[in-house]
Design a protein around this motif. Sequence first.
Motif, PDB file in Angstrom:
ATOM      1  N   VAL A  56     131.603  49.751 -27.959  1.00 35.77           N
ATOM      2  CA  VAL A  56     130.960  49.788 -29.272  1.00 35.77           C
ATOM      3  C   VAL A  56     131.543  50.881 -30.164  1.00 35.77           C
ATOM      4  O   VAL A  56     131.654  50.696 -31.386  1.00 35.77           O
ATOM      5  CB  VAL A  56     129.430  49.947 -29.146  1.00 35.77           C
ATOM      6  CG1 VAL A  56     128.840  48.753 -28.396  1.00 35.77           C
ATOM      7  CG2 VAL A  56     129.022  51.250 -28.484  1.00 35.77           C
ATOM      8  N   ASN A  57     131.955  51.997 -29.575  1.00 35.01           N
ATOM      9  CA  ASN A  57     132.469  53.082 -30.407  1.00 35.01           C
ATOM     10  C   ASN A  57     133.893  52.826 -30.882  1.00 35.01           C
ATOM     11  O   ASN A  57     134.232  53.151 -32.027  1.00 35.01           O
ATOM     12  CB  ASN A  57     132.368  54.413 -29.658  1.00 35.01           C
ATOM     13  CG  ASN A  57     130.946  54.949 -29.655  1.00 35.01           C
ATOM     14  OD1 ASN A  57     130.390  55.256 -30.707  1.00 35.01           O
ATOM     15  ND2 ASN A  57     130.337  55.026 -28.481  1.00 35.01           N
ATOM     16  N   ILE A  58     134.717  52.239 -30.046  1.00 40.96           N
ATOM     17  CA  ILE A  58     136.065  51.882 -30.494  1.00 40.96           C
ATOM     18  C   ILE A  58     135.982  50.757 -31.520  1.00 40.96           C
ATOM     19  O   ILE A  58     136.673  50.777 -32.543  1.00 40.96           O
ATOM     20  CB  ILE A  58     136.947  51.490 -29.291  1.00 40.96           C
ATOM     21  CG1 ILE A  58     137.256  52.736 -28.447  1.00 40.96           C
ATOM     22  CG2 ILE A  58     138.251  50.846 -29.767  1.00 40.96           C
ATOM     23  CD1 ILE A  58     138.006  52.448 -27.166  1.00 40.96           C
ATOM     24  N   ALA A  59     135.106  49.770 -31.276  1.00 45.64           N
ATOM     25  CA  ALA A  59     134.933  48.686 -32.243  1.00 45.64           C
ATOM     26  C   ALA A  59     134.449  49.231 -33.584  1.00 45.64           C
ATOM     27  O   ALA A  59     134.931  48.832 -34.655  1.00 45.64           O
ATOM     28  CB  ALA A  59     133.945  47.662 -31.700  1.00 45.64           C
ATOM     29  N   ALA A  60     133.483  50.158 -33.543  1.00 45.99           N
ATOM     30  CA  ALA A  60     132.958  50.751 -34.781  1.00 45.99           C
ATOM     31  C   ALA A  60     134.040  51.526 -35.521  1.00 45.99           C
ATOM     32  O   ALA A  60     134.166  51.419 -36.754  1.00 45.99           O
ATOM     33  CB  ALA A  60     131.788  51.668 -34.457  1.00 45.99           C
ATOM     34  N   SER A 263     125.436  60.085 -25.874  1.00 49.11           N
ATOM     35  CA  SER A 263     124.302  59.569 -25.101  1.00 49.11           C
ATOM     36  C   SER A 263     123.091  59.283 -25.980  1.00 49.11           C
ATOM     37  O   SER A 263     122.329  58.346 -25.720  1.00 49.11           O
ATOM     38  CB  SER A 263     123.918  60.570 -24.002  1.00 49.11           C
ATOM     39  OG  SER A 263     125.002  60.819 -23.134  1.00 49.11           O
ATOM     40  N   GLU A 264     122.895  60.093 -27.022  1.00 48.22           N
ATOM     41  CA  GLU A 264     121.732  59.937 -27.886  1.00 48.22           C
ATOM     42  C   GLU A 264     121.836  58.727 -28.812  1.00 48.22           C
ATOM     43  O   GLU A 264     120.830  58.081 -29.127  1.00 48.22           O
ATOM     44  CB  GLU A 264     121.556  61.187 -28.766  1.00 48.22           C
ATOM     45  CG  GLU A 264     121.015  62.403 -28.042  1.00 48.22           C
ATOM     46  CD  GLU A 264     120.958  63.604 -28.977  1.00 48.22           C
ATOM     47  OE1 GLU A 264     120.318  64.590 -28.593  1.00 48.22           O
ATOM     48  OE2 GLU A 264     121.556  63.556 -30.076  1.00 48.22           O
ATOM     49  N   ALA A 265     123.041  58.428 -29.269  1.00 46.96           N
ATOM     50  CA  ALA A 265     123.226  57.434 -30.327  1.00 46.96           C
ATOM     51  C   ALA A 265     122.573  56.077 -30.042  1.00 46.96           C
ATOM     52  O   ALA A 265     121.903  55.525 -30.923  1.00 46.96           O
ATOM     53  CB  ALA A 265     124.717  57.266 -30.616  1.00 46.96           C
ATOM     54  N   GLN A 270     122.507  53.020 -32.730  1.00 46.00           N
ATOM     55  CA  GLN A 270     123.721  53.371 -33.450  1.00 46.00           C
ATOM     56  C   GLN A 270     124.843  53.676 -32.469  1.00 46.00           C
ATOM     57  O   GLN A 270     124.604  53.930 -31.292  1.00 46.00           O
ATOM     58  CB  GLN A 270     123.490  54.604 -34.334  1.00 46.00           C
ATOM     59  CG  GLN A 270     122.565  54.400 -35.510  1.00 46.00           C
ATOM     60  CD  GLN A 270     122.571  55.605 -36.434  1.00 46.00           C
ATOM     61  OE1 GLN A 270     123.622  56.009 -36.943  1.00 46.00           O
ATOM     62  NE2 GLN A 270     121.406  56.188 -36.649  1.00 46.00           N
ATOM     63  N   THR A 271     126.050  53.680 -33.001  1.00 50.42           N
ATOM     64  CA  THR A 271     127.174  54.235 -32.265  1.00 50.42           C
ATOM     65  C   THR A 271     127.290  55.703 -32.665  1.00 50.42           C
ATOM     66  O   THR A 271     126.717  56.128 -33.684  1.00 50.42           O
ATOM     67  CB  THR A 271     128.484  53.517 -32.634  1.00 50.42           C
ATOM     68  OG1 THR A 271     128.796  53.799 -34.020  1.00 50.42           O
ATOM     69  CG2 THR A 271     128.353  52.008 -32.439  1.00 50.42           C
ATOM     70  N   TYR A 275     126.188  57.836 -35.984  1.00 47.01           N
ATOM     71  CA  TYR A 275     125.111  58.784 -35.671  1.00 47.01           C
ATOM     72  C   TYR A 275     125.525  60.225 -35.961  1.00 47.01           C
ATOM     73  O   TYR A 275     124.781  60.994 -36.568  1.00 47.01           O
ATOM     74  CB  TYR A 275     124.715  58.617 -34.203  1.00 47.01           C
ATOM     75  CG  TYR A 275     123.640  59.560 -33.729  1.00 47.01           C
ATOM     76  CD1 TYR A 275     122.344  59.503 -34.263  1.00 47.01           C
ATOM     77  CD2 TYR A 275     123.906  60.495 -32.728  1.00 47.01           C
ATOM     78  CE1 TYR A 275     121.354  60.367 -33.812  1.00 47.01           C
ATOM     79  CE2 TYR A 275     122.919  61.354 -32.273  1.00 47.01           C
ATOM     80  CZ  TYR A 275     121.647  61.288 -32.823  1.00 47.01           C
ATOM     81  OH  TYR A 275     120.669  62.136 -32.377  1.00 47.01           O
ATOM     82  N   ASP A 276     126.718  60.608 -35.523  1.00 46.04           N
ATOM     83  CA  ASP A 276     127.211  61.964 -35.776  1.00 46.04           C
ATOM     84  C   ASP A 276     128.734  61.922 -35.831  1.00 46.04           C
ATOM     85  O   ASP A 276     129.419  62.253 -34.856  1.00 46.04           O
ATOM     86  CB  ASP A 276     126.737  62.931 -34.691  1.00 46.04           C
ATOM     87  CG  ASP A 276     127.042  64.381 -35.037  1.00 46.04           C
ATOM     88  OD1 ASP A 276     127.748  64.626 -36.032  1.00 46.04           O
ATOM     89  OD2 ASP A 276     126.591  65.286 -34.308  1.00 46.04           O
TER      90      ASP A 276
END
Length: 299
Positions: A56-60, A263-265, A270-271, A275-276
């Motif tokens: 999800v983070n690479i896609a985002a 971990s929080e996102a 969110q990713t 998120y940050d």
Amino acid sequence: MDLGPVGDDSTPLAAAVAEQVNRMALDTRPFPRPRATRVFVVANQKGGVGKTTSTVNIAASMAQHGQRVLVVDLDPQGNASTALQIDHRQGTPGIYEAIVDGQPLSAVIQDCPDLKGLSVVPASIDLAGAEIELVSLVARESRLRKSLDAYLTEREEVGDRIDYVFIDCPPSLGLLTVNALVAGREMLIPIQCEYYALEGLGQLMHNVELIKSHLNPSLSVTTILLTMHDARTRLSAGVADEVRQYFGDLVLRTAVPRSVRISEAPSYQQTVMTYDPTSPGAMSYLEASREIAESKEAR
């Protein structure tokens, strides 16, 4: 990796670091588009290594930098759908309907509300029974490929090509993962920088070779991503060295650190990229995405 001073400009060094990180985070120049759609299978039969988080983070990050991205959530837990704020309650049309019932992907895709250019094929709990139901179906190993190829062709014909597809796999080597391996062209394997990191990878690589020999000769492992890296420990450094020796240039230079923000996102749907975006975790995924976008496979 801990950039504690970021956000605290009480010293010249901290202010300089904060300025550099913010400049990197605000750099939204588009990544170069690949010459053809790249279809990544994100897989590792070991659980808890960061498959979904990396997907999800690479896609985002790709979407934030001008790419058209599709995420296929193939894990019955639906965590990728959750992180991208996609409805995946029981009964929601998604990947189950596409590969078991034969519905077109265009009928089940949802757009990510926070990220322009990113779409998702969600997974609901209905997918949990798909392993059993697929056994009796015709061409059971290639149902995802048929559905995905039809959708990608449809998009290309209307002049709106998808640049990247990321298929998030369950932590197993069952029929769902086999469908992903048959549909994919490249493999991205996240490897946790902890003891037993390489455990089970031999079996995964053996299965990849079987898929290449019998079902999908175009599949290749192109990307290894080190996750949960802690530069302060000898263990992380030792595992990273071992992985780099084993896989060589396939390993991205960027390693993703352990990060509370990452971990929080998901708990905020969110990713970490939204998120940050100035956190060390987000910066690492940004750099990993840039490496993928600029790799020789993209040209």
